[in-house]
Design an enzyme around this catalytic site. Structure first.
Site, short mmCIF file in Angstrom:
data_model
loop_
_atom_site.label_atom_id
_atom_site.label_comp_id
_atom_site.label_asym_id
_atom_site.label_seq_id
_atom_site.Cartn_x
_atom_site.Cartn_y
_atom_site.Cartn_z
N ARG A 1 6.78 78.44 45.62
CA ARG A 1 7.40 78.16 46.92
C ARG A 1 8.16 79.39 47.37
NH1 ARG A 1 10.71 73.06 49.32
NH2 ARG A 1 10.66 73.80 51.45
N ARG B 1 4.26 72.79 51.76
CA ARG B 1 4.85 73.37 50.56
C ARG B 1 4.15 72.90 49.30
NH1 ARG B 1 8.00 70.73 53.98
NH2 ARG B 1 9.01 68.81 53.43
N ASP C 1 8.58 70.67 46.54
CA ASP C 1 9.91 70.54 47.12
C ASP C 1 10.70 69.64 46.19
OD1 ASP C 1 11.96 70.81 49.10
OD2 ASP C 1 11.47 68.81 49.83
N ASP D 1 14.42 67.89 45.87
CA ASP D 1 15.70 67.58 46.52
C ASP D 1 16.58 66.79 45.57
OD1 ASP D 1 15.01 68.71 49.00
OD2 ASP D 1 14.14 66.84 49.73
#
Length: 139
Positions: free
Chosen positions: A84, A96, A99, A101
């Site tokens: 990334r 992407r 990811d 989070d």
């Protein structure tokens, strides 16, 4: 050091998506802490931007001794290790390869530039809330 349970949202919409999820889970276990639980894979349309590439998402619970800032640093290292290049920001989202989070960090609340926990948009995202509820109920 105190151990805390953290919940991470992991998503991908490029390449071999299922493999990307598995690789991210392995890297996170190496760098963050023990993987406690992981949701089923959820397939969803892009959220917040237009793309022909659908997403695969999971939520995973880890136990860690890292501080919230150390956790953020490690999750970003995993994203970079997987290729990334560009993080989304200011409401602008992109395709992407991965990811990660931080959704929840124990019962702590953090509100600082670059780091807000609980994740401020998670309640608006079914691809986060459905798998999160799945693994919280499985405790």
């Amino acid at each position: 050091m105190i151990k805390v349970t953290v919940y991470l949202g992991i998503g991908t919409n490029l390449g071999d998506k299922e493999e990307n999820i598995q690789r991210a889970l392995c890297l996170l276990e190496e760098r963050v802490g023990e993987l406690l639980r992981c949701s089923s894979m959820y397939y969803s349309k892009p959220w917040g931007f237009v793309s022909k590439n659908d997403f695969v998402n999971v939520v995973a619970a880890f136990v860690t001794e890292l501080s919230p800032h150390e956790l953020l640093e490690r999750t970003q290292q995993v994203e970079k290790a997987m290729g990334r290049i560009k993080k989304s920001g200011d409401g602008v989202y992109h395709d992407r390869v991965i990811d990660v989070d931080i959704l929840l960090y124990g019962d702590q609340h953090v509100e600082e530039p670059g780091l807000v926990i609980p994740h401020p948009l998670m309640g608006e995202r079914d691809f986060v809330m459905v798998p999160l509820n799945e693994i919280i109920k499985a405790r």
